[in-house]
Design an enzyme around this catalytic site. Structure first.
Site, PDB file in Angstrom:
ATOM      1  N   ASP A 185     -12.339  -0.407 -10.750  1.00 12.10           N
ATOM      2  CA  ASP A 185     -11.078  -0.114 -11.439  1.00 12.10           C
ATOM      3  C   ASP A 185     -10.751  -1.312 -12.324  1.00 12.10           C
ATOM      4  OD1 ASP A 185     -10.274   2.459 -10.124  1.00 12.10           O
ATOM      5  OD2 ASP A 185     -10.472   1.199  -8.363  1.00 12.10           O
ATOM      6  N   GLN A 221       1.504   6.716  -7.938  1.00 10.86           N
ATOM      7  CA  GLN A 221       0.457   6.492  -8.931  1.00 10.86           C
ATOM      8  C   GLN A 221      -0.312   7.771  -9.280  1.00 10.86           C
ATOM      9  OE1 GLN A 221      -1.571   3.527  -6.242  1.00 10.86           O
ATOM     10  NE2 GLN A 221      -3.433   4.362  -7.139  1.00 10.86           N
ATOM     11  N   SER A 236     -16.978   5.799  -4.927  1.00  9.31           N
ATOM     12  CA  SER A 236     -15.572   6.149  -5.114  1.00  9.31           C
ATOM     13  C   SER A 236     -15.206   7.163  -4.033  1.00  9.31           C
ATOM     14  CB  SER A 236     -15.384   6.788  -6.497  1.00  9.31           C
ATOM     15  OG  SER A 236     -14.177   7.527  -6.531  1.00  9.31           O
ATOM     16  N   GLY A 278     -11.594  -4.387  -6.693  1.00  7.93           N
ATOM     17  CA  GLY A 278     -12.937  -4.036  -7.152  1.00  7.93           C
ATOM     18  C   GLY A 278     -12.994  -3.897  -8.669  1.00  7.93           C
ATOM     19  N   HIS A 338     -15.035  -0.802  -0.733  1.00  9.86           N
ATOM     20  CA  HIS A 338     -13.901  -1.426  -0.024  1.00  9.86           C
ATOM     21  C   HIS A 338     -14.407  -2.503   0.941  1.00  9.86           C
ATOM     22  CE1 HIS A 338     -12.289   2.813  -0.634  1.00  9.86           C
ATOM     23  NE2 HIS A 338     -11.365   2.080  -1.223  1.00  9.86           N
TER      24      HIS A 338
HETATM   25  O1  PAF Z   1      -7.316   0.852  -5.990  1.00 10.31           O
HETATM   26  C1  PAF Z   1      -6.627   1.455  -5.147  1.00 10.31           C
HETATM   27  O2  PAF Z   1      -7.118   1.971  -4.144  1.00 10.31           O
HETATM   28  C2  PAF Z   1      -5.128   1.599  -5.385  1.00 10.31           C
HETATM   29  O3  PAF Z   1      -4.850   1.757  -6.731  1.00 10.31           O
HETATM   30  C3  PAF Z   1      -4.323   0.440  -4.777  1.00 10.31           C
HETATM   31  C4  PAF Z   1      -4.658  -0.884  -5.427  1.00 10.31           C
HETATM   32  C5  PAF Z   1      -4.571   0.356  -3.292  1.00 10.31           C
HETATM   33  C6  PAF Z   1      -2.822   0.693  -4.994  1.00 10.31           C
HETATM   34  O4  PAF Z   1      -2.415   1.881  -4.410  1.00 10.31           O
END
Ligand code: PAF
Length: 293
Positions: free
Chosen positions: A150, A61, A185, A147, A37
């Protein structure tokens, strides 16, 4: 760093910044921040005038049997890290702020959302696209940072931006790995020390794919089988998928002609981990020339 929980509040601040002609960089996250991040945040700080980071563990999600409740959270630690880095705005909305009662609208990037991770996580990318589009609408960033870890998410979001004529430009940054190769992760925290060691099998299988490709192997089917055989040697690993696909549409490749995304999803015990690399003819030539030096 200004911390905002309300949509109206962050919108007001950013409107003022934009009126001054300043550019906005945006890093959406679910928190529990790690170097992956932070590499996105640093890039945003470098490339734009004002950086906004969001922390929101997005319920839409996660599938019903997934880890929404257990997902690691540490807002205090995250806030201190972002403050220290020099982030300008932290947006931390509550679930009801993003999905008030009666919420009904969802975004889908058809076809792409059902492949790879989408196959074993139905609805996942619908949730990701919905929240990311909402965040884009709220923040209105000039640049947004994602990133490569993903990979499918990054490609789907780029497609959504293109299809819906959104203004933000997307920058995808390389995977950040631990010294031994494990991709960072937030979910790595679920791993026991034994599982942490076993998890290296993802990276090893990708390294094997790269070695075979650089040695001249073009048959994706053969590379894939070699990866599967290697992963099967790790008793704690259970394959969700191993795929060698076209970058644009995630269609399985038989022969790697130009560029391929090699992606794996593997359960280590109960923890599902993903990782990927990109193989390209260009990179192969580069590596071969380096080897000659
Ligand atoms: O990659 C992530 O952490 C999440 O999928 C995101 C892009 C913040 C959406 O909730």
């Amino acid at each position: 760093m200004k911390i905002c929980g309300k949509i109206s509040e962050i919108k007001k601040h950013l409107k003022t910044e934009k009126a001054k002609g300043l550019t906005i960089g945006f890093v959406p996250t679910m928190g529990y921040l790690h170097e992956g991040h932070l590499s996105l945040v640093r890039e945003s700080l470098k490339m734009t005038d004002k950086t906004v980071v969001s922390i929101f563990v997005n319920p839409t999600q996660f599938g019903p049997r997934e880890d929404y409740q257990q997902y690691p959270r540490n807002i205090q630690r995250d806030t201190a890290i972002l403050e220290e880095l020099g982030v300008d705005y932290l947006f931390v909305p509550a679930v009801e702020e993003m999905y008030p009662s009666g919420y009904k609208t969802y975004v889908e990037v058809t076809d792409l959302q059902n492949k790879l991770c989408g196959r074993s996580r139905p609805g996942h990318f619908r949730g990701v696209c919905t929240i990311v589009l909402k965040l884009f609408n709220i923040i209105q960033p000039d640049w947004s940072f994602f990133g490569q870890k993903d990979a499918q998410q990054a490609i789907i979001i780029q497609k959504m931006v293109e299809d819906l004529n959104l203004e933000t430009k997307i920058k995808v940054l390389p995977i950040v790995r631990d010294k031994d190769g494990l991709a960072l992760s937030s979910r790595n925290t679920y791993l026991s020390p034994t599982e942490r060691k076993a998890a290296l099998i993802l990276y090893k299988s990708l390294q094997l794919a790269r070695q075979l490709f650089i040695a001249g192997e073009k048959k994706a089917t053969l590379i894939k089988q070699a990866m599967i055989d290697l992963i099967h040697q790790e008793p704690l690993a259970k394959i969700d998928y191993v795929a060698i696909v076209k970058m644009e549409n995630f269609e399985e490749l038989e022969i790697i002609t130009d560029k391929a995304l090699v992606a794996v999803a593997v359960f280590i015990g109960q923890v599902r981990l993903i990782d990927n690399i990109i193989l390209s003819e260009k990179e192969k030539t580069h590596e071969k020339n380096n080897a000659k030096k």
